[in-house]
Design a protein around this motif. Structure first.
Motif, PDB file in Angstrom:
ATOM      1  N   ASP A   1      40.164  33.138  43.853  1.00  0.00           N
ATOM      2  CA  ASP A   1      40.700  34.175  42.373  1.00  0.00           C
ATOM      3  C   ASP A   1      41.806  35.229  43.030  1.00  0.00           C
ATOM      4  O   ASP A   1      41.610  36.085  44.104  1.00  0.00           O
ATOM      5  N   GLY A   2      42.378  35.044  42.358  1.00  0.00           N
ATOM      6  CA  GLY A   2      44.074  35.695  42.348  1.00  0.00           C
ATOM      7  C   GLY A   2      45.087  35.905  42.962  1.00  0.00           C
ATOM      8  O   GLY A   2      45.958  36.558  44.237  1.00  0.00           O
TER       9      GLY A   2
ATOM     10  N   ARG B   1      44.172  33.929  37.365  1.00  0.00           N
ATOM     11  CA  ARG B   1      43.267  34.911  36.878  1.00  0.00           C
ATOM     12  C   ARG B   1      43.560  35.949  36.673  1.00  0.00           C
ATOM     13  O   ARG B   1      42.756  35.697  35.049  1.00  0.00           O
ATOM     14  N   SER B   2      44.503  36.678  36.191  1.00  0.00           N
ATOM     15  CA  SER B   2      45.102  37.716  35.073  1.00  0.00           C
ATOM     16  C   SER B   2      45.681  36.584  34.071  1.00  0.00           C
ATOM     17  O   SER B   2      45.403  37.012  32.907  1.00  0.00           O
TER      18      SER B   2
ATOM     19  N   GLN C   1      36.280  44.432  35.986  1.00  0.00           N
ATOM     20  CA  GLN C   1      36.905  44.916  37.562  1.00  0.00           C
ATOM     21  C   GLN C   1      37.593  43.711  38.460  1.00  0.00           C
ATOM     22  O   GLN C   1      37.424  43.406  39.347  1.00  0.00           O
ATOM     23  N   ARG C   2      38.506  42.839  37.812  1.00  0.00           N
ATOM     24  CA  ARG C   2      39.217  42.372  38.694  1.00  0.00           C
ATOM     25  C   ARG C   2      37.559  41.523  38.971  1.00  0.00           C
ATOM     26  O   ARG C   2      38.109  40.570  40.189  1.00  0.00           O
TER      27      ARG C   2
ATOM     28  N   ASP D   1      48.578  42.551  45.033  1.00  0.00           N
ATOM     29  CA  ASP D   1      48.282  42.600  43.323  1.00  0.00           C
ATOM     30  C   ASP D   1      48.416  43.769  42.890  1.00  0.00           C
ATOM     31  O   ASP D   1      47.591  44.750  43.784  1.00  0.00           O
TER      32      ASP D   1
ATOM     33  N   HIS E   1      42.579  40.445  48.618  1.00  0.00           N
ATOM     34  CA  HIS E   1      41.749  42.060  48.138  1.00  0.00           C
ATOM     35  C   HIS E   1      41.661  42.735  50.053  1.00  0.00           C
ATOM     36  O   HIS E   1      42.129  41.373  50.777  1.00  0.00           O
TER      37      HIS E   1
ATOM     38  N   TYR F   1      46.653  45.659  41.295  1.00  0.00           N
ATOM     39  CA  TYR F   1      45.463  46.214  41.301  1.00  0.00           C
ATOM     40  C   TYR F   1      45.312  47.174  42.072  1.00  0.00           C
ATOM     41  O   TYR F   1      43.785  48.001  41.980  1.00  0.00           O
ATOM     42  N   TRP F   2      44.885  46.695  43.518  1.00  0.00           N
ATOM     43  CA  TRP F   2      44.054  47.021  44.267  1.00  0.00           C
ATOM     44  C   TRP F   2      45.523  47.777  45.075  1.00  0.00           C
ATOM     45  O   TRP F   2      47.004  46.880  45.229  1.00  0.00           O
TER      46      TRP F   2
END
Length: 219
Positions: free
Chosen positions: A10-11, A16-17, A52-53, A194, A174, A196-197
């Motif tokens: 995922d990601g 996934r987004s 939350q992702r 990503d 991640h 997000y991180w």
């Protein structure tokens, strides 16, 4: 010489987004009788916030989602069952994933995957984007009884692929569970960017797109 490449799902390979909004749109339509009074954009944004992702399991997400919108005529379990059964129908891979996996395999690189999640759910998603057959080993946390960032799950993948840590690259989005954990046991850790991180404190490379990974296998 690098002999193996192990991926997160995922990601990293699965977008996934992009997949989540497509799924939520169809879920909102399937349960329009109960959810139609909620504007779709509001439903989507609240789900993504609570999710939350993907690090919050969906029984909690849907319970909080229904409480937020004060919906009482449908329960969280119904929406969760719909997610488990139908999410794979809207799964999509990032651009270039299949071609990159094909090139790595054709160059003799062994491929593995380590992903946290529920076993059957993740397998359905893998099959939906058509990449399961490229991997010699796939480790899913529920099935293995251990999850990233535990070193044991990385060590098991290396053992199954019959390579040493220094002969393998791990690719994930991640910074801690993927990059830091892989580097801690001697693997090369590549971050699939990503926004997000936060950027990992230490990394052996950063890629924006999966095809960029091929440059790390040039002799």
């Amino acid at each position: 010489m690098r002999k193996a490449c192990i991926f997160d799902l995922d990601g990293t390979l699965l977008d996934r987004s992009g997949s989540i909004p497509a799924f939520l749109k169809r879920q909102h339509e399937r349960f329009y009788e109960h959810l139609g009074h909620i504007p779709f954009d509001s439903y989507k944004e609240q789900f993504i916030h609570l999710d939350q992702r993907g690090y919050v399991w969906k029984d909690v997400v849907y319970q909080q989602l229904l409480e937020h919108f004060q919906v009482n005529d449908i329960d969280a379990e119904t929406l969760l069952d719909d997610y488990v059964e139908n999410f794979h129908l809207d799964c999509q891979a990032f651009t270039g994933v299949v071609d990159t996996l094909q090139q790595l395999r054709s160059n003799g690189i062994a491929l593995g995957m380590i992903t946290n999640g529920r076993t059957q759910f993740q397998l359905k998603n893998l099959r939906a984007i058509g990449i399961e057959a490229y991997f010699q080993t796939i480790l899913i946390s529920e099935q293995e009884g251990m999850a990233k960032p535990a070193k044991e799950i990385f060590e098991k993948a290396l053992s199954l692929l019959q390579v040493k840590a220094e002969e393998a690259i791990y690719v994930g989005d991640h910074p801690v569970n993927d990059v830091q954990a892989a580097r801690a046991i001697g693997m090369k850790g590549i971050w699939k960017r990503d926004e997000y991180w936060p950027v990992p404190a230490e990394t052996d490379g950063i890629i924006d797109h999966i095809p960029d990974l091929l440059a790390h296998f040039v002799k």
